[in-house]
Scaffold this motif. Structure first.
Motif, PDB file in Angstrom:
ATOM      1  N   ALA A   1     -88.146  26.478  86.480  1.00  0.00           N
ATOM      2  CA  ALA A   1     -88.866  27.354  87.412  1.00  0.00           C
ATOM      3  C   ALA A   1     -88.623  28.825  87.091  1.00  0.00           C
ATOM      4  CB  ALA A   1     -88.453  27.043  88.845  1.00  0.00           C
ATOM      5  N   THR A   2     -87.363  29.188  86.900  1.00  0.00           N
ATOM      6  CA  THR A   2     -87.065  30.600  86.641  1.00  0.00           C
ATOM      7  C   THR A   2     -87.599  31.051  85.284  1.00  0.00           C
ATOM      8  OG1 THR A   2     -84.831  30.040  85.887  1.00  0.00           O
ATOM      9  CG2 THR A   2     -85.080  30.691  88.193  1.00  0.00           C
ATOM     10  N   ASN A   3     -87.555  30.180  84.290  1.00  0.00           N
ATOM     11  CA  ASN A   3     -88.128  30.538  82.984  1.00  0.00           C
ATOM     12  C   ASN A   3     -89.630  30.774  83.097  1.00  0.00           C
ATOM     13  OD1 ASN A   3     -85.724  30.482  81.594  1.00  0.00           O
ATOM     14  ND2 ASN A   3     -85.996  28.400  80.827  1.00  0.00           N
ATOM     15  N   ARG A   4     -90.316  29.918  83.865  1.00  0.00           N
ATOM     16  CA  ARG A   4     -91.759  30.056  84.050  1.00  0.00           C
ATOM     17  C   ARG A   4     -92.073  31.383  84.749  1.00  0.00           C
ATOM     18  NH1 ARG A   4     -96.346  26.991  82.556  1.00  0.00           N
ATOM     19  NH2 ARG A   4     -94.835  25.328  82.470  1.00  0.00           N
ATOM     20  N   LEU A   5     -91.325  31.690  85.798  1.00  0.00           N
ATOM     21  CA  LEU A   5     -91.566  32.933  86.535  1.00  0.00           C
ATOM     22  C   LEU A   5     -91.269  34.160  85.670  1.00  0.00           C
ATOM     23  CD1 LEU A   5     -90.116  31.819  89.959  1.00  0.00           C
ATOM     24  CD2 LEU A   5     -92.527  32.319  89.460  1.00  0.00           C
ATOM     25  N   ARG A   6     -90.159  34.123  84.943  1.00  0.00           N
ATOM     26  CA  ARG A   6     -89.832  35.248  84.041  1.00  0.00           C
ATOM     27  C   ARG A   6     -90.914  35.434  82.981  1.00  0.00           C
ATOM     28  NH1 ARG A   6     -84.408  33.826  84.804  1.00  0.00           N
ATOM     29  NH2 ARG A   6     -84.404  32.413  83.057  1.00  0.00           N
ATOM     30  N   SER A   7     -91.413  34.335  82.427  1.00  0.00           N
ATOM     31  CA  SER A   7     -92.427  34.447  81.368  1.00  0.00           C
ATOM     32  C   SER A   7     -93.723  35.051  81.900  1.00  0.00           C
ATOM     33  CB  SER A   7     -92.696  33.086  80.728  1.00  0.00           C
ATOM     34  OG  SER A   7     -93.452  32.255  81.596  1.00  0.00           O
ATOM     35  N   GLN A   8     -93.962  34.915  83.227  1.00  0.00           N
ATOM     36  CA  GLN A   8     -95.158  35.485  83.855  1.00  0.00           C
ATOM     37  C   GLN A   8     -94.867  36.857  84.480  1.00  0.00           C
ATOM     38  OE1 GLN A   8     -98.271  33.929  83.912  1.00  0.00           O
ATOM     39  NE2 GLN A   8     -97.340  32.477  82.507  1.00  0.00           N
TER      40      GLN A   8
ATOM     41  N   VAL B   1     -86.396  35.305  94.044  1.00  0.00           N
ATOM     42  CA  VAL B   1     -85.087  35.228  94.682  1.00  0.00           C
ATOM     43  C   VAL B   1     -84.777  33.748  94.862  1.00  0.00           C
ATOM     44  CG1 VAL B   1     -83.796  35.677  96.810  1.00  0.00           C
ATOM     45  CG2 VAL B   1     -85.335  37.422  95.903  1.00  0.00           C
ATOM     46  N   LEU B   2     -83.537  33.358  94.557  1.00  0.00           N
ATOM     47  CA  LEU B   2     -83.115  31.965  94.705  1.00  0.00           C
ATOM     48  C   LEU B   2     -82.217  31.816  95.932  1.00  0.00           C
ATOM     49  CD1 LEU B   2     -82.157  31.206  90.993  1.00  0.00           C
ATOM     50  CD2 LEU B   2     -84.336  30.756  92.139  1.00  0.00           C
ATOM     51  N   GLN B   3     -82.364  30.699  96.617  1.00  0.00           N
ATOM     52  CA  GLN B   3     -81.531  30.383  97.778  1.00  0.00           C
ATOM     53  C   GLN B   3     -81.185  28.897  97.729  1.00  0.00           C
ATOM     54  OE1 GLN B   3     -83.511  30.075 101.566  1.00  0.00           O
ATOM     55  NE2 GLN B   3     -81.739  30.905 102.648  1.00  0.00           N
ATOM     56  N   PRO B   4     -79.898  28.570  97.564  1.00  0.00           N
ATOM     57  CA  PRO B   4     -79.502  27.158  97.588  1.00  0.00           C
ATOM     58  C   PRO B   4     -79.840  26.518  98.930  1.00  0.00           C
ATOM     59  CG  PRO B   4     -77.708  28.550  96.810  1.00  0.00           C
ATOM     60  CD  PRO B   4     -78.767  29.464  97.345  1.00  0.00           C
ATOM     61  N   VAL B   5     -80.255  25.250  98.868  1.00  0.00           N
ATOM     62  CA  VAL B   5     -80.542  24.463 100.071  1.00  0.00           C
ATOM     63  C   VAL B   5     -79.729  23.183  99.942  1.00  0.00           C
ATOM     64  CG1 VAL B   5     -82.296  23.305 101.452  1.00  0.00           C
ATOM     65  CG2 VAL B   5     -82.898  25.373 100.171  1.00  0.00           C
ATOM     66  N   GLY B   6     -78.628  23.122 100.656  1.00  0.00           N
ATOM     67  CA  GLY B   6     -77.757  21.958 100.541  1.00  0.00           C
ATOM     68  C   GLY B   6     -77.194  21.839  99.130  1.00  0.00           C
ATOM     69  N   LYS B   7     -76.857  20.616  98.759  1.00  0.00           N
ATOM     70  CA  LYS B   7     -76.251  20.386  97.442  1.00  0.00           C
ATOM     71  C   LYS B   7     -77.278  20.192  96.339  1.00  0.00           C
ATOM     72  CE  LYS B   7     -72.114  18.213  99.307  1.00  0.00           C
ATOM     73  NZ  LYS B   7     -71.289  17.022  99.364  1.00  0.00           N
ATOM     74  N   ASN B   8     -78.473  19.708  96.710  1.00  0.00           N
ATOM     75  CA  ASN B   8     -79.391  19.260  95.668  1.00  0.00           C
ATOM     76  C   ASN B   8     -80.680  20.051  95.522  1.00  0.00           C
ATOM     77  OD1 ASN B   8     -77.667  17.046  95.083  1.00  0.00           O
ATOM     78  ND2 ASN B   8     -78.454  16.013  96.884  1.00  0.00           N
ATOM     79  N   ASN B   9     -80.969  20.958  96.452  1.00  0.00           N
ATOM     80  CA  ASN B   9     -82.258  21.651  96.417  1.00  0.00           C
ATOM     81  C   ASN B   9     -82.101  23.156  96.329  1.00  0.00           C
ATOM     82  OD1 ASN B   9     -83.971  19.318  96.592  1.00  0.00           O
ATOM     83  ND2 ASN B   9     -83.359  19.140  98.722  1.00  0.00           N
ATOM     84  N   LEU B  10     -83.233  23.786  96.088  1.00  0.00           N
ATOM     85  CA  LEU B  10     -83.254  25.221  95.873  1.00  0.00           C
ATOM     86  C   LEU B  10     -84.546  25.795  96.428  1.00  0.00           C
ATOM     87  CD1 LEU B  10     -81.739  27.496  94.237  1.00  0.00           C
ATOM     88  CD2 LEU B  10     -83.256  26.916  92.346  1.00  0.00           C
ATOM     89  N   ASN B  11     -84.447  26.872  97.201  1.00  0.00           N
ATOM     90  CA  ASN B  11     -85.623  27.625  97.602  1.00  0.00           C
ATOM     91  C   ASN B  11     -85.839  28.728  96.577  1.00  0.00           C
ATOM     92  OD1 ASN B  11     -86.247  26.257  99.958  1.00  0.00           O
ATOM     93  ND2 ASN B  11     -85.089  27.642 101.269  1.00  0.00           N
ATOM     94  N   VAL B  12     -87.048  28.818  96.088  1.00  0.00           N
ATOM     95  CA  VAL B  12     -87.417  29.876  95.149  1.00  0.00           C
ATOM     96  C   VAL B  12     -88.500  30.704  95.836  1.00  0.00           C
ATOM     97  CG1 VAL B  12     -88.287  30.416  92.851  1.00  0.00           C
ATOM     98  CG2 VAL B  12     -86.966  28.311  93.202  1.00  0.00           C
TER      99      VAL B  12
END
Length: 114
Positions: A37-44, A49-60
């Motif tokens: 996800a971050t590579n795709r966003l950087r390339s564009q 901003v990233l925000q961890p959600v629990g142990k397994n997920n991430l809000n982008v």
């Protein structure tokens, strides 16, 4: 290799952002897709901003810098811990229906008074 559905959703969000449909997007995905996800966003050249959600997920969160600057100031804890006012602001920034956001805000405020 096929593209996982999570990344297809991300690509659709990026398309909508680039076409001006949205000024800011909240994309939630498994942490295993963070680098993709971050590579795709950087390339564009899209800020995020990233925000961890629990142990397994991430809000982008991604979009206009002004929006992300605001996100950094008040979305510094789990979304379910936001005040009714912060929740209203976030929903509005994400382009959710204004009347529905107003109803949600009123419901949350009334619950707090009980």
């Amino acid at each position: 290799m096929t593209t996982p559905i999570d990344l297809k959703v991300l690509m659709n969000h990026i398309y909508e952002y680039q076409k001006g449909v949205r000024r800011m997007v909240l994309f939630t995905c498994p942490r295993k897709f963070e680098l993709d996800a971050t590579n795709r966003l950087r390339s564009q050249h899209i800020d995020y901003v990233l925000q961890p959600v629990g142990k397994n997920n991430l809000n982008v969160y991604f979009g206009k810098r002004e929006c992300l600057d605001a996100i950094r100031l008040f979305v510094n804890r789990p979304l379910n811990e936001l005040t009714p006012e912060e929740d209203f602001i976030l929903g509005t920034m994400l382009g959710y229906d204004l009347c529905a956001q107003c109803e949600r805000y009123c419901e949350r405020k009334c619950r707090m008074k009980q």
